[in-house]
Design an enzyme around this catalytic site. Structure first.
Site, PDB file in Angstrom:
ATOM      1  CD  GLU A   1      47.867  77.920  40.236  1.00  0.00           C
ATOM      2  OE1 GLU A   1      48.728  77.834  41.123  1.00  0.00           O
ATOM      3  OE2 GLU A   1      47.985  77.385  39.121  1.00  0.00           O
TER       4      GLU A   1
ATOM      5  NE  ARG B   1      54.085  75.163  49.616  1.00  0.00           N
ATOM      6  CZ  ARG B   1      52.823  74.783  49.483  1.00  0.00           C
ATOM      7  NH1 ARG B   1      52.369  73.754  50.176  1.00  0.00           N
ATOM      8  NH2 ARG B   1      52.005  75.403  48.663  1.00  0.00           N
TER       9      ARG B   1
HETATM   10  P1  AMP Z   1      49.415  82.697  44.226  1.00  0.00           P
HETATM   11  O1  AMP Z   1      48.705  83.480  45.275  1.00  0.00           O
HETATM   12  O2  AMP Z   1      48.509  82.299  43.091  1.00  0.00           O
HETATM   13  O3  AMP Z   1      50.669  83.378  43.736  1.00  0.00           O
HETATM   14  O4  AMP Z   1      49.812  81.324  44.891  1.00  0.00           O
HETATM   15  C1  AMP Z   1      50.919  81.247  45.703  1.00  0.00           C
HETATM   16  C2  AMP Z   1      50.699  80.342  46.872  1.00  0.00           C
HETATM   17  O5  AMP Z   1      49.987  79.155  46.541  1.00  0.00           O
HETATM   18  C3  AMP Z   1      52.037  79.924  47.408  1.00  0.00           C
HETATM   19  O6  AMP Z   1      51.980  80.004  48.824  1.00  0.00           O
HETATM   20  C4  AMP Z   1      52.219  78.514  46.927  1.00  0.00           C
HETATM   21  O7  AMP Z   1      52.726  77.719  47.959  1.00  0.00           O
HETATM   22  C5  AMP Z   1      50.838  78.026  46.524  1.00  0.00           C
HETATM   23  N1  AMP Z   1      50.791  77.494  45.143  1.00  0.00           N
HETATM   24  C6  AMP Z   1      50.108  78.020  44.105  1.00  0.00           C
HETATM   25  N2  AMP Z   1      50.258  77.294  42.993  1.00  0.00           N
HETATM   26  C7  AMP Z   1      51.075  76.280  43.318  1.00  0.00           C
HETATM   27  C8  AMP Z   1      51.642  75.180  42.579  1.00  0.00           C
HETATM   28  N3  AMP Z   1      51.385  74.986  41.276  1.00  0.00           N
HETATM   29  N4  AMP Z   1      52.460  74.332  43.242  1.00  0.00           N
HETATM   30  C9  AMP Z   1      52.735  74.530  44.554  1.00  0.00           C
HETATM   31  N5  AMP Z   1      52.238  75.523  45.292  1.00  0.00           N
HETATM   32  C10 AMP Z   1      51.414  76.405  44.691  1.00  0.00           C
END
Ligand code: AMP
Length: 171
Positions: free
Chosen positions: A95, A58
Site C-alpha cells: 500500500e 505482524r
Molecule cells: P497489502 O500488501 O497492501 O495487502 O498490505 C498488507 C501489509 O501491510 C500487512 O502486513 C499490514 O500489516 C500492512 N498494512 C497495510 N495497510 C495497513 C493499514 N492501513 N494499517 C495497518 N497495517 C497495514
C-alpha cells in the site's frame, strides 16, 4: 467478543492518507489476544495445514501461536537480508511502496506440505499475493489465507488465488 473495539486507528501513519490499524492495543489485552488466536484456530482447523507461513513482522505474532494451536509448523517470510541460509525471494508492491520478501529455500518441501498464509491485515493484497507465489513456486499446496483484519474497499482478496480466506474483522 468485540475485538474491533481493541484495535486503535492512527491517522496519517506511516504517511499522510493512511489510516493505520494498530493491533498493539489488541495484543496487550489478554482476553482479546486469546480470543483472536482461538477464533482463527477454529476457523482454520478444517484447512489442516502442515505449515503456517507468517510474513514479517505482524504475521509472526499471529502465525506462530496459530501454528502451535493447530499442531502445524511455522515458516517465517522475511524482509531482505534477514534469513541466514539460501533463500527464494520475490518483489512486490504494497500500500505504501515496493518491497521484497524472502523464504528459506529448504523450508518448503513438496509434496507433503499444506500451507496456510497468515498476516495481521490484508489491504491491497500485494504482500499476501507475493507470498502465495513463493509457495506455489515451491510446489507446495496453498490451502488458504487467514487475516485478523480485511480492508474491504481495497479489494485485496481479488488478487489472491482461489483458496479459502479466513478473516475476523472487516472495515
Ligand atoms: P497489502 O500488501 O497492501 O495487502 O498490505 C498488507 C501489509 O501491510 C500487512 O502486513 C499490514 O500489516 C500492512 N498494512 C497495510 N495497510 C495497513 C493499514 N492501513 N494499517 C495497518 N497495517 C497495514
Amino acid at each position: 467478543m468485540d475485538i474491533q473495539a481493541l484495535i486503535r486507528e492512527i491517522p496519517d501513519f506511516p504517511k499522510p492518507g493512511i489510516l493505520f490499524k494498530d493491533i498493539t492495543t489488541l495484543l496487550r489485552d489478554a482476553d482479546g489476544l486469546r480470543y483472536t488466536i482461538d477464533t482463527l484456530a477454529e476457523k482454520c482447523a478444517d484447512l489442516a495445514p502442515d505449515f503456517i507461513i507468517g510474513m514479517e513482522s505482524r504475521g509472526f505474532i499471529f502465525g506462530a501461536p496459530l501454528a502451535y494451536k493447530l499442531g502445524a509448523g511455522f515458516i517465517p517470510v522475511r524482509k531482505p537480508g534477514k534469513l541466514p541460509a539460501a533463500v527464494h525471494s520475490i518483489e512486490y508492491e504494497l500500500e505504501y511502496g515496493m518491497d521484497r520478501l524472502e523464504v528459506h529455500q529448504d523450508a518448503l518441501h513438496p509434496p507433503a506440505c499444506r500451507i496456510l498464509i497468515v498476516d495481521d491485515l490484508i489491504a491491497t493484497g500485494g504482500t499476501a499475493n507475493a507470498t502465495a507465489k513463493l509457495v506455489q513456486q515451491s510446489g507446495c499446496q496453498l490451502v488458504g489465507f487467514a487475516f485478523v483484519i480485511e480492508l474491504k474497499d481495497l479489494k485485496g482478496r481479488d488478487r489472491l488465488p482461489e483458496v479459502p480466506i479466513v478473516t475476523l474483522i472487516e472495515y
